[in-house]
Design a protein around this motif. Structure first.
Motif, PDB file in Angstrom:
ATOM      1  N   LEU A   1       0.836  -1.202   0.000  1.00 48.15           N
ATOM      2  CA  LEU A   1       0.000   0.000   0.000  1.00 48.15           C
ATOM      3  C   LEU A   1       0.870   1.250   0.000  1.00 48.15           C
ATOM      4  CD1 LEU A   1      -2.666  -1.077   2.658  1.00 48.15           C
ATOM      5  CD2 LEU A   1      -3.064  -0.806   0.195  1.00 48.15           C
ATOM      6  N   ASN A   2       0.560   2.183  -0.888  1.00 46.00           N
ATOM      7  CA  ASN A   2       1.265   3.461  -0.925  1.00 46.00           C
ATOM      8  C   ASN A   2       0.672   4.477   0.038  1.00 46.00           C
ATOM      9  OD1 ASN A   2       3.083   2.677  -2.973  1.00 46.00           O
ATOM     10  ND2 ASN A   2       1.548   3.083  -4.545  1.00 46.00           N
ATOM     11  N   ALA A   3      -0.523   4.210   0.528  1.00 48.76           N
ATOM     12  CA  ALA A   3      -1.212   5.097   1.460  1.00 48.76           C
ATOM     13  C   ALA A   3      -2.278   4.290   2.182  1.00 48.76           C
ATOM     14  CB  ALA A   3      -1.846   6.280   0.718  1.00 48.76           C
ATOM     15  N   CYS A   4      -2.826   4.867   3.246  1.00 50.78           N
ATOM     16  CA  CYS A   4      -3.914   4.245   4.015  1.00 50.78           C
ATOM     17  C   CYS A   4      -3.511   2.924   4.657  1.00 50.78           C
ATOM     18  CB  CYS A   4      -5.159   4.050   3.146  1.00 50.78           C
ATOM     19  SG  CYS A   4      -5.901   5.591   2.565  1.00 50.78           S
ATOM     20  N   GLU A   5      -2.217   2.720   4.859  1.00 54.65           N
ATOM     21  CA  GLU A   5      -1.762   1.494   5.525  1.00 54.65           C
ATOM     22  C   GLU A   5      -2.211   1.472   6.982  1.00 54.65           C
ATOM     23  OE1 GLU A   5       0.385   4.612   6.804  1.00 54.65           O
ATOM     24  OE2 GLU A   5       0.300   4.069   4.678  1.00 54.65           O
ATOM     25  N   ASP A   6      -2.376   2.648   7.593  1.00 54.20           N
ATOM     26  CA  ASP A   6      -2.888   2.697   8.961  1.00 54.20           C
ATOM     27  C   ASP A   6      -4.369   2.319   8.995  1.00 54.20           C
ATOM     28  OD1 ASP A   6      -3.506   5.018   7.540  1.00 54.20           O
ATOM     29  OD2 ASP A   6      -3.159   6.372   9.224  1.00 54.20           O
ATOM     30  N   TYR A   7      -5.148   2.831   8.055  1.00 53.69           N
ATOM     31  CA  TYR A   7      -6.570   2.489   7.957  1.00 53.69           C
ATOM     32  C   TYR A   7      -6.737   0.990   7.752  1.00 53.69           C
ATOM     33  CZ  TYR A   7     -11.412   2.916   6.162  1.00 53.69           C
ATOM     34  OH  TYR A   7     -12.771   2.803   5.944  1.00 53.69           O
ATOM     35  N   ASP A   8      -5.908   0.408   6.918  1.00 54.80           N
ATOM     36  CA  ASP A   8      -5.923  -1.039   6.696  1.00 54.80           C
ATOM     37  C   ASP A   8      -5.652  -1.784   7.998  1.00 54.80           C
ATOM     38  OD1 ASP A   8      -5.873  -3.399   4.819  1.00 54.80           O
ATOM     39  OD2 ASP A   8      -3.800  -3.503   5.510  1.00 54.80           O
ATOM     40  N   MET A   9      -4.682  -1.318   8.771  1.00 56.97           N
ATOM     41  CA  MET A   9      -4.358  -1.955  10.047  1.00 56.97           C
ATOM     42  C   MET A   9      -5.526  -1.861  11.019  1.00 56.97           C
ATOM     43  SD  MET A   9      -2.089  -3.585  11.864  1.00 56.97           S
ATOM     44  CE  MET A   9      -0.436  -3.303  11.194  1.00 56.97           C
ATOM     45  N   TYR A  10      -6.144  -0.666  11.125  1.00 54.39           N
ATOM     46  CA  TYR A  10      -7.269  -0.511  12.043  1.00 54.39           C
ATOM     47  C   TYR A  10      -8.390  -1.502  11.712  1.00 54.39           C
ATOM     48  CZ  TYR A  10      -5.126   4.181  12.401  1.00 54.39           C
ATOM     49  OH  TYR A  10      -4.266   5.237  12.526  1.00 54.39           O
ATOM     50  N   LEU A  11      -8.728  -1.595  10.438  1.00 47.05           N
ATOM     51  CA  LEU A  11      -9.824  -2.479  10.023  1.00 47.05           C
ATOM     52  C   LEU A  11      -9.499  -3.940  10.297  1.00 47.05           C
ATOM     53  CD1 LEU A  11     -10.796  -0.700   6.694  1.00 47.05           C
ATOM     54  CD2 LEU A  11     -12.386  -1.176   8.566  1.00 47.05           C
ATOM     55  N   LYS A  12      -8.288  -4.354   9.987  1.00 45.96           N
ATOM     56  CA  LYS A  12      -7.913  -5.758  10.194  1.00 45.96           C
ATOM     57  C   LYS A  12      -7.972  -6.131  11.672  1.00 45.96           C
ATOM     58  CE  LYS A  12      -3.972  -5.590   7.956  1.00 45.96           C
ATOM     59  NZ  LYS A  12      -2.698  -5.971   7.269  1.00 45.96           N
ATOM     60  N   ILE A  13      -7.494  -5.234  12.525  1.00 45.96           N
ATOM     61  CA  ILE A  13      -7.513  -5.522  13.956  1.00 45.96           C
ATOM     62  C   ILE A  13      -8.936  -5.464  14.501  1.00 45.96           C
ATOM     63  CG2 ILE A  13      -6.773  -4.704  16.228  1.00 45.96           C
ATOM     64  CD1 ILE A  13      -4.180  -3.745  14.884  1.00 45.96           C
TER      65      ILE A  13
END
Length: 273
Positions: free
Chosen positions: A184-196
Motif C-alpha cells: 500500500l502506498n497510502a492508508c496502511e494505517d486504515y488497513d491496520m485498524y480495520l484488520k484488527i
C-alpha cells in the motif's frame, strides 16, 4: 493501581523521510511527556524509548537524530512508510507502541493518557484519541476527532474516524500477528485498524493528544492516490461482512470516501466553496 508498579515500556517509533527540519519537534515532544497525578503534572516520565527510522532520507535527518543520545537511529534504504514502521516494530522493545510521523508531535499527556486507558482496559488491542490540525507555523487550523463509544468496526467501515496515526497506542503482542502492508502506498494505517477491529476489541477516548502539521507536502495531499488507496483498503473487508448492518456501513464508507475526495479535488482545483 498500575502506576505503583514498574511502569511498562512504551516504544515511540518516529518514521522520517526527508523531514529532518521537523524532526526535533517530534523528538522533543516525546521527551516532554509527563505523568498527570492528582490534577497536576509530575516530573518528566522516562520509561519510554524513541526510535527514528530513516527511510532513505537525503536531507539532514541522520544529523538531527544523532544530536539526541537517547534516540536510537535506524537507517534503511527507501522502502516506504509501511516498511519503515515494520522495521520500527522489529527493532523496538516496548510493551506498547506509538507511531509518530516526523512532521507531527505529541502533546505532553499523550503517553500517560494512552497507558492509563490500556492498563485499565486489558481487553483492548489499541486505543485512539483526538488531535489538532495545525499549519506549518503551528497555528491551529481545526480541532479534529470523533466521539464514539461503541461499534468501532462499523464506524471504521464508514470512514477512518481515527485519521491521525499518532493518536493510537497499540499492544505489542498484536504485531506477532499483524504487520503494515508494504504493497500500500497510502492508508496502511486504515488497513491496520480495520484488520484488527475485525477480530479484536478496540476503543477510542476523547482526549486531545497530538498535532498533525499541514505543510503542503503531506502524503494526504495526493488526492487520486488517497482515494484509490482508501477504496482498495475498504474493499478488502467486503468478503468478510457478516450482516446487513456491516454491509450498509460498508456502502456508506464507499460513498463517503468517493464524495470526500471528489470534494478535495474540486477544492484543490478552486471549484469548491
Amino acid at each position: 493501581m498500575w502506576m505503583r508498579r514498574r511502569p511498562p515500556l512504551v516504544s515511540v517509533v518516529i518514521t522520517c523521510y526527508n523531514h529532518g527540519r521537523f524532526l526535533p519537534d517530534a523528538i522533543d515532544s516525546v521527551f516532554s511527556q509527563h505523568w498527570e497525578l492528582s490534577g497536576s503534572f509530575a516530573p518528566q516520565w522516562s520509561p519510554f524509548e524513541i526510535l527514528v527510522v530513516d527511510d532513505g532520507s537525503t536531507d539532514d535527518t541522520r544529523a538531527v537524530a544523532k544530536r539526541y543520545p537517547r534516540v536510537r537511529y535506524i537507517y534503511q534504504s527507501n522502502q516506504g512508510l509501511s516498511a519503515a514502521r515494520n522495521t520500527g516494530i522489529k527493532k523496538s522493545k516496548g510493551d506498547f507502541l506509538v507511531f509518530l510521523d516526523a512532521d507531527d508531535w505529541l502533546y505532553s499527556n499523550a503517553l500517560f493518557v494512552g497507558l492509563e486507558f490500556m492498563q485499565s482496559h486489558p481487553e483492548v488491542a489499541f486505543v485512539s484519541g483526538k488531535f489538532d490540525k495545525v499549519d506549518i507555523d503551528k497555528n491551529l487550523i481545526s480541532a479534529e476527532g470523533k466521539d464514539f463509544a461503541q461499534d468501532y468496526y462499523l464506524r471504521l467501515l464508514e470512514g477512518n474516524y481515527i485519521a491521525m496515526h499518532a493518536t493510537v497506542m497499540y499492544r505489542r503482542e498484536l504485531f506477532d500477528t499483524f504487520a503494515f502492508d508494504t504493497s500500500l502506498n497510502a492508508c496502511e494505517d486504515y488497513d491496520m485498524y480495520l484488520k484488527i477491529a475485525r477480530v479484536k476489541p478496540i476503543a477510542h477516548h476523547t482526549h486531545r493528544i497530538a498535532a498533525y502539521r499541514q505543510h503542503g507536502k503531506n502524503m494526504s495531499g495526493n488526492i487520486p492516490m488517497m482515494l484509490s488507496a482508501a477504496l482498495q483498503v475498504l474493499a478488502r473487508q467486503q468478503p468478510g461482512l457478516r450482516n446487513e448492518a456491516e454491509r450498509q456501513a460498508y456502502d456508506r464508507g464507499v460513498k463517503f470516501w468517493t464524495e470526500y475526495y471528489e470534494g478535495e479535488m474540486n477544492r484543490q482545483a478552486g471549484l469548491g466553496k
